[in-house]
Design an enzyme around this catalytic site. Structure first.
Site, PDB file in Angstrom:
ATOM      1  N   ARG A   1     -10.121  -4.539  10.529  1.00 15.82           N
ATOM      2  CA  ARG A   1     -10.205  -4.913  11.840  1.00 15.82           C
ATOM      3  C   ARG A   1     -10.106  -6.483  12.234  1.00 15.82           C
ATOM      4  O   ARG A   1      -9.710  -7.011  13.288  1.00 15.82           O
ATOM      5  CB  ARG A   1     -11.217  -4.028  12.670  1.00 15.82           C
ATOM      6  CG  ARG A   1     -10.985  -2.536  12.447  1.00 15.82           C
ATOM      7  CD  ARG A   1     -12.131  -1.716  13.075  1.00 15.82           C
ATOM      8  NE  ARG A   1     -12.248  -0.498  13.159  1.00 15.82           N
ATOM      9  CZ  ARG A   1     -12.583   0.174  12.012  1.00 15.82           C
ATOM     10  NH1 ARG A   1     -13.027  -0.329  11.179  1.00 15.82           N
ATOM     11  NH2 ARG A   1     -12.525   1.589  12.119  1.00 15.82           N
TER      12      ARG A   1
ATOM     13  N   HIS B   1     -12.239   3.699   4.282  1.00 15.43           N
ATOM     14  CA  HIS B   1     -11.189   3.615   5.237  1.00 15.43           C
ATOM     15  C   HIS B   1     -11.582   3.183   6.546  1.00 15.43           C
ATOM     16  O   HIS B   1     -11.118   3.348   7.724  1.00 15.43           O
ATOM     17  CB  HIS B   1     -10.577   4.984   5.402  1.00 15.43           C
ATOM     18  CG  HIS B   1      -9.125   4.931   5.491  1.00 15.43           C
ATOM     19  ND1 HIS B   1      -7.952   5.093   4.638  1.00 15.43           N
ATOM     20  CD2 HIS B   1      -8.241   4.701   6.844  1.00 15.43           C
ATOM     21  CE1 HIS B   1      -6.935   4.888   5.188  1.00 15.43           C
ATOM     22  NE2 HIS B   1      -6.995   4.648   6.429  1.00 15.43           N
TER      23      HIS B   1
ATOM     24  N   LYS C   1      -6.983   2.402  -3.893  1.00 11.39           N
ATOM     25  CA  LYS C   1      -8.158   2.038  -2.707  1.00 11.39           C
ATOM     26  C   LYS C   1      -8.635   3.255  -2.217  1.00 11.39           C
ATOM     27  O   LYS C   1      -7.715   4.351  -1.660  1.00 11.39           O
ATOM     28  CB  LYS C   1      -7.075   1.253  -1.471  1.00 11.39           C
ATOM     29  CG  LYS C   1      -8.025   1.240  -0.084  1.00 11.39           C
ATOM     30  CD  LYS C   1      -6.935   0.305   0.777  1.00 11.39           C
ATOM     31  CE  LYS C   1      -7.557   0.130   2.042  1.00 11.39           C
ATOM     32  NZ  LYS C   1      -7.421   1.234   2.948  1.00 11.39           N
TER      33      LYS C   1
ATOM     34  N   GLN D   1       0.660  -1.281   0.092  1.00 13.50           N
ATOM     35  CA  GLN D   1      -0.038  -0.096   0.214  1.00 13.50           C
ATOM     36  C   GLN D   1       0.895   1.249   0.089  1.00 13.50           C
ATOM     37  O   GLN D   1       1.921   1.299   0.697  1.00 13.50           O
ATOM     38  CB  GLN D   1      -0.829   0.093   1.253  1.00 13.50           C
ATOM     39  CG  GLN D   1      -1.849   0.951   1.260  1.00 13.50           C
ATOM     40  CD  GLN D   1      -1.348   2.177   2.354  1.00 13.50           C
ATOM     41  OE1 GLN D   1      -0.781   1.788   3.427  1.00 13.50           O
ATOM     42  NE2 GLN D   1      -1.490   3.433   2.285  1.00 13.50           N
TER      43      GLN D   1
END
Ligand SMILES: Cc1cc2nc3c(=O)[nH]c(=O)nc-3n(C[C@H](O)[C@H](O)[C@H](O)COP(=O)(O)O)c2cc1C
Length: 377
Positions: A321, A266, A242, A116
């Site tokens: 998460r 996000h 993204k 990323q």
């Protein structure tokens, strides 16, 4: 378990969203608005959940997405998560703000690593990063486009005074986590950013010091499609964006020659009040399906959530998460356990849906509540 095992300031960094957390909530609530239409009397003795991503098999329809500061959740958190992903046969997206370099992660974990990228003001940095990625055998660059301006995360703001200096309440809370201190702090103190080349002065790389604000100041708010065109010329590997949330931007991404898009808000940490990616997925699929890989993230916690996205036409889902909770709870074994829970839920749900091969899962298996028929055929 994650909440118990890491200090409050780490857990709230993972858990929190921006402002009123309306988007954070929407990311979970949206899954309740889609319901399955299972088939019955279908032989489901053997089931397949592997999908093809850029011509290579991924053992499951999900991968680990990029999350910063993982080294604060467990020792060498980036390597731990990458290793768990490699062992499970799924890709791993390494954050730009990792505490292990991409070279070390690729060498130690193996597997499919995507890198990323945050676009910092110095394009020189991106050029060097692309060159390093090429040499390290990185398959794809994933440019995050929703963070040129940092979201307002109020839990985080309350935990600090000044530049990443914890307030007293949180300092005392750290002392109540001796196991975390032994795992994360004792080896070498606070972890250091290790993937940013020479963007940070050598004495300012600790995640605890001024680094975060230096990085924040270096994020480039002038980021635009011109930069994507520039990067597309520079980088010959797979290129993904993204942070797309609209069909118009998905079409623009394809026009700029990207190989894939990741729909993302996000994890509700940037623009509060934004839609969920599941809200926009059908229109994006209608716009670009077949011309670019379409992936998404935000709120995926169950195998059935993932299958709802696949039924709508997504190629794969990125986990945020879900796997960081695993990492915080139990390091590499914890991340592996999170992956295994989702894999087994996907497997079970494919059987219960009467759709033993994920390749056959389409809109006929799903209904949007309140609408007359299935979402698509
Ligand atoms: C703790 C944490 C750190 C993150 N760090 C990054 C990051 O460094 N780069 C990035 O592109 N996205 C980052 N994200 C966003 C995730 O990649 C992803 O978009 C989001 O977490 C998906 O939502 P979910 O957590 O509900 O699955 C982060 C998210 C979390 C929770």
């Amino acid at each position: 378990m994650a909440r118990r095992r890491v200090p409050n300031f780490c857990f709230e960094y993972v858990e929190g969203g921006a402002e009123d957390e309306a988007t954070l909530r929407r990311n979970r609530d949206v899954f309740g608005e889609f319901a399955f239409v299972p088939r019955t009397l279908v032989d489901v003795t053997s089931r397949n959940q592997s999908v093809s991503l850029f011509g290579q098999a991924s053992a499951a329809p999900f991968m680990i997405g990029p999350t910063g500061f993982s080294g604060l959740l467990a020792r060498e958190g980036d390597v731990a998560m990458a290793s768990a992903a490699a062992a499970a046969g799924i890709p791993f997206v390494l954050t730009n703000v990792s505490t292990t370099s991409m070279e070390d992660v690729a060498r130690r974990a193996g597997g499919r690593i995507w890198q990323q990228v945050y676009m910092y003001r110095t394009r020189d940095f991106i050029e060097k990063l692309a060159r390093r990625a090429h040499h390290a055998g990185i398959e794809a660059l994933v440019v995050t486009t929703d963070s040129a301006i940092y979201g307002k995360r109020e839990w985080d703001m309350r935990n600090y005074v000044g530049h990443q200096q914890l307030n007293w309440r949180n300092k005392i809370d750290v002392l109540r986590h001796p196991r975390w201190i032994a795992d994360v702090l004792l080896p070498n103190g606070f972890p250091k950013f290790a993937n940013l080349g020479d963007l940070l002065p050598p004495d300012k790389t600790s995640v605890r010091g001024a680094a975060a604000s230096i990085l924040g100041q270096n994020l480039d708010p002038s980021l635009s499609w011109r930069d994507i065109a520039w990067l597309r010329d520079l980088w010959r590997g797979k290129l993904l964006i993204k942070g797309v949330m609209s069909p118009e931007d998905a079409a623009l991404a394809v026009a700029h020659g990207v190989d894939g898009i990741v729909l993302s808000n996000h994890g509700g940490r940037q623009l509060d009040g934004a839609l969920s990616t599941m809200d926009v997925l059908p229109d994006v699929i209608a716009e670009v399906k077949g011309r670019a890989a379409v992936m998404l993230d935000g709120g995926f916690r169950r195998g059935t959530d993932i299958l709802k996205a696949v039924a709508l036409g997504a190629d794969a889902v990125l986990l945020g998460r879900a796997t960081t909770y695993g990492l915080a709870a139990g390091g590499q074994a914890g991340a592996a356990r999170a992956i295994e829970i989702l894999r087994s839920e996907v497997d079970r749900a494919l059987g219960l849906l009467g759709c033993p091969d994920i390749g056959g899962l389409d809109g006929k298996f799903l209904r949007k509540l309140g609408s007359a028929g299935n979402v698509a055929s």
